[in-house]
Scaffold this motif. Structure first.
Motif, mmCIF file in Angstrom:
data_model
loop_
_atom_site.group_PDB
_atom_site.id
_atom_site.type_symbol
_atom_site.label_atom_id
_atom_site.label_comp_id
_atom_site.label_asym_id
_atom_site.label_seq_id
_atom_site.Cartn_x
_atom_site.Cartn_y
_atom_site.Cartn_z
ATOM 1 N N TYR A 85 13.379 37.349 -42.687
ATOM 2 C CA TYR A 85 12.943 36.373 -43.696
ATOM 3 C C TYR A 85 13.824 36.413 -44.926
ATOM 4 O O TYR A 85 14.481 37.410 -45.220
ATOM 5 C CB TYR A 85 11.479 36.614 -44.074
ATOM 6 C CG TYR A 85 11.226 37.823 -44.948
ATOM 7 C CD1 TYR A 85 11.147 37.690 -46.343
ATOM 8 C CD2 TYR A 85 11.056 39.091 -44.392
ATOM 9 C CE1 TYR A 85 10.916 38.802 -47.139
ATOM 10 C CE2 TYR A 85 10.822 40.199 -45.187
ATOM 11 C CZ TYR A 85 10.749 40.045 -46.557
ATOM 12 O OH TYR A 85 10.523 41.141 -47.367
ATOM 13 N N GLU A 93 17.463 31.303 -51.690
ATOM 14 C CA GLU A 93 16.466 32.264 -51.216
ATOM 15 C C GLU A 93 16.992 33.690 -51.069
ATOM 16 O O GLU A 93 16.204 34.619 -50.867
ATOM 17 C CB GLU A 93 15.881 31.788 -49.883
ATOM 18 C CG GLU A 93 15.053 30.511 -49.989
ATOM 19 C CD GLU A 93 15.873 29.245 -49.898
ATOM 20 O OE1 GLU A 93 15.299 28.150 -50.032
ATOM 21 O OE2 GLU A 93 17.107 29.345 -49.690
ATOM 22 N N ARG A 120 10.573 29.799 -52.230
ATOM 23 C CA ARG A 120 10.466 29.467 -50.798
ATOM 24 C C ARG A 120 10.580 30.722 -49.958
ATOM 25 O O ARG A 120 11.298 31.666 -50.300
ATOM 26 C CB ARG A 120 11.565 28.476 -50.423
ATOM 27 C CG ARG A 120 11.578 28.070 -48.949
ATOM 28 C CD ARG A 120 12.522 26.920 -48.716
ATOM 29 N NE ARG A 120 12.036 25.712 -49.381
ATOM 30 C CZ ARG A 120 12.813 24.842 -50.008
ATOM 31 N NH1 ARG A 120 14.107 25.037 -50.077
ATOM 32 N NH2 ARG A 120 12.284 23.771 -50.560
ATOM 33 N N LEU A 122 11.515 31.590 -45.980
ATOM 34 C CA LEU A 122 12.033 31.138 -44.692
ATOM 35 C C LEU A 122 11.913 32.294 -43.705
ATOM 36 O O LEU A 122 12.463 33.370 -43.943
ATOM 37 C CB LEU A 122 13.492 30.720 -44.818
ATOM 38 C CG LEU A 122 13.804 29.595 -45.809
ATOM 39 C CD1 LEU A 122 15.293 29.528 -46.096
ATOM 40 C CD2 LEU A 122 13.325 28.269 -45.253
ATOM 41 N N GLN A 133 11.043 29.186 -36.312
ATOM 42 C CA GLN A 133 11.221 29.278 -37.758
ATOM 43 C C GLN A 133 9.990 28.726 -38.459
ATOM 44 O O GLN A 133 9.430 27.708 -38.051
ATOM 45 C CB GLN A 133 12.456 28.510 -38.219
ATOM 46 C CG GLN A 133 12.655 28.526 -39.736
ATOM 47 C CD GLN A 133 13.995 27.965 -40.168
ATOM 48 O OE1 GLN A 133 15.046 28.443 -39.744
ATOM 49 N NE2 GLN A 133 13.966 26.942 -41.014
ATOM 50 N N ILE A 135 8.330 27.943 -42.538
ATOM 51 C CA ILE A 135 8.750 27.742 -43.920
ATOM 52 C C ILE A 135 7.545 27.384 -44.773
ATOM 53 O O ILE A 135 6.647 26.657 -44.329
ATOM 54 C CB ILE A 135 9.826 26.621 -44.014
ATOM 55 C CG1 ILE A 135 10.197 26.336 -45.468
ATOM 56 C CG2 ILE A 135 9.367 25.369 -43.321
ATOM 57 C CD1 ILE A 135 11.359 25.360 -45.598
ATOM 58 N N ASN A 404 8.659 21.520 -49.076
ATOM 59 C CA ASN A 404 9.545 22.152 -48.100
ATOM 60 C C ASN A 404 10.868 21.403 -47.907
ATOM 61 O O ASN A 404 11.627 21.718 -46.988
ATOM 62 C CB ASN A 404 8.847 22.280 -46.745
ATOM 63 C CG ASN A 404 7.916 23.479 -46.687
ATOM 64 O OD1 ASN A 404 7.964 24.353 -47.540
ATOM 65 N ND2 ASN A 404 7.068 23.518 -45.668
#
Length: 456
Positions: A85, A93, A120, A122, A133, A135, A404
């Protein structure tokens, strides 16, 4: 998709907007109070789920927040599920980390936030040999974000001069019937007209006009496109509901050519067009695009079936950028519909936060600043940035954004929304990426119909 109108978090967003608007005389005059609606979007059907501790993903600066990661597997591995992540400000990020998700899920706390913005998470995982994935993006006081883009002292004089250049060129409107696209209710034609070009030369702009067959008069909608190169077939389905619609192409290329040609231009001669001549505001690629959109409004305003009152500029992404620009420069526009507008606060990356599409001035993986030399390009971008047009809007605005979104990041789009001085309504779909949901498409059509009926 259903509108959420009574959740505590949605109410908090609205109250934050009102409180900020009333915080001081200087900020109160900069932006109008906000009507906010939150659409409850369903999460993707995937075994890897990333959410937040609030259902609308929205917090005030200083409030605690955490991402929740869960994996749906049965039987669940005793050792848990390994994930990779990244967690940090949207589009920044940071480095990838690893963690183990136990059966009950993993909590990833968000570092305390001292400034408005977006954070965020991920997440990636390999499950049963397949990559997944997830998010999620947390918003912190999003209605308090402001642009970092500068505003040139001669911004208005610059655009007045460009419009004089356009006015000096005869429009030479040309209509070609398109019977294959027409219906019993709507007459469709290909439209082209003259536009500015490099130096003293002219170019042409092309689009598709759809006109109801009735006597009228009708409201008119200019539909400006998202980024890329493509053909168009018009929007006769909206015209059948009583609107003159003009779907515009921006590249000076006929819009009824083979798809292969557009594909080759998209990845060939027009690849990166958003950076062509970025060192000079008088020759930048978007100068011709912006002026072409204004001439398209001229065409709609002289159409014999236009009702003379309702003129709408509508678009998403690059189209949202163009809709806001055209509305700011043409006082005849009576409603602006802009979804996740591009070219918003594009100098953000020079200030340690996300900038709008097309990602000007980002630092690459080797730590090298892109779009050198920066100074001249920054100066040009200020004349074209959506933020500086948004400050000049007069007509009501319907605005749409998703948290997002990794194409037009929310840090950039909210910064633009927050300086709009005219009546404004924001539709937020927190889970949404760079996409317009059916729920919001329905909202846009309802707005158009209410606007045309005089109920807005």
């Amino acid at each position: 998709m259903k509108p959420v109108s009574i959740s505590l978090s949605a109410a908090a967003i609205f109250l934050a907007a009102m409180q900020f608007a009333c915080a001081s005389p200087a900020t109160a005059s900069a932006a109008a109070p906000s009507e906010v609606r939150v659409l409850d979007a369903a999460l993707p059907d995937t075994p890897l789920k990333v959410t937040l501790t609030r259902p609308d993903w929205t917090y005030r600066v200083g409030e605690p927040a955490a991402f929740l990661v869960k994996v749906d597997r049965n039987p669940y591995p005793a050792e848990g599920v390994r994930i990779r992540y990244r967690l940090g400000p949207d589009m920044l990020e940071g480095a990838e980390r690893t963690a183990i998700v136990p059966r009950d899920g993993l909590v990833l706390p968000v570092p305390a936030q001292t400034q408005p913005g977006f954070v965020r998470c991920l997440v990636k995982a390999d499950l049963d040999g397949k990559p997944y994935q997830g998010i999620a993006t947390a918003a912190f006081s999003p209605l308090e974000l402001r642009p970092v883009q500068s505003e040139p002292a001669d911004f208005d004089r610059f655009w007045a001069a460009q419009r004089r250049d356009l006015a000096a060129i005869a429009p030479a409107f040309r209509l070609t019937p398109a019977p294959a696209l027409s219906t019993g209710e709507v007459e469709v034609s290909y439209l082209s007209f003259q536009n500015v070009g490099p130096g003293s030369r002219t170019t042409r702009i092309y689009g598709v006009l759809s006109v109801p067959r009735g006597a009228g008069p009708f409201p008119a909608v200019l539909q400006v496109p998202g980024a890329g190169v493509r053909g168009y077939k018009g929007t006769p389905e909206l015209a059948a509901k009583g609107f003159i619609t003009l779907q515009l192409g921006i590249h000076g290329i006929p819009v009824d050519l083979p798809d292969e040609l557009y594909e080759q231009l998209n990845y060939g001669a027009l690849d990166g067009y958003n950076r062509f001549n970025l060192d000079n505001p008088a020759t930048y690629y978007y100068r011709r695009v912006y002026l072409g959109a204004l001439r398209a409004l001229d065409y709609l305003a002289q159409h014999p079936k236009w009702n003379g009152r309702h003129l709408v500029a509508q678009g998403g992404s690059q189209g949202g950028q163009l809709a806001i620009m055209a509305s700011a420069l043409d006082p005849r526009v009576s409603l602006t519909i802009a979804s996740y507008p591009a070219y918003s606060d594009v100098t953000g990356y020079l200030h340690g936060r996300a900038g709008g599409w097309p990602g000007l001035f980002r630092t690459d993986e080797a730590g090298v600043r892109q779009d050198q030399p920066v100074e001249s390009k920054v100066a040009t971008s200020a004349y074209y940035d959506t933020a500086n047009f948004a400050r000049r809007l007069r007509a009501p605005v319907l605005y749409y954004a998703g948290y997002n979104d990794m194409v037009t990041p929310p840090t950039s789009t909210f910064a633009v929304y927050n300086v709009i001085p005219s009546a404004r309504s924001l539709v937020v779909e927190p889970q949404q990426a760079h996409f317009t949901s059916q729920g919001h498409r329905d909202t846009q059509e309802r707005w158009l119909l209410e606007h045309a009926a005089g109920r807005r």
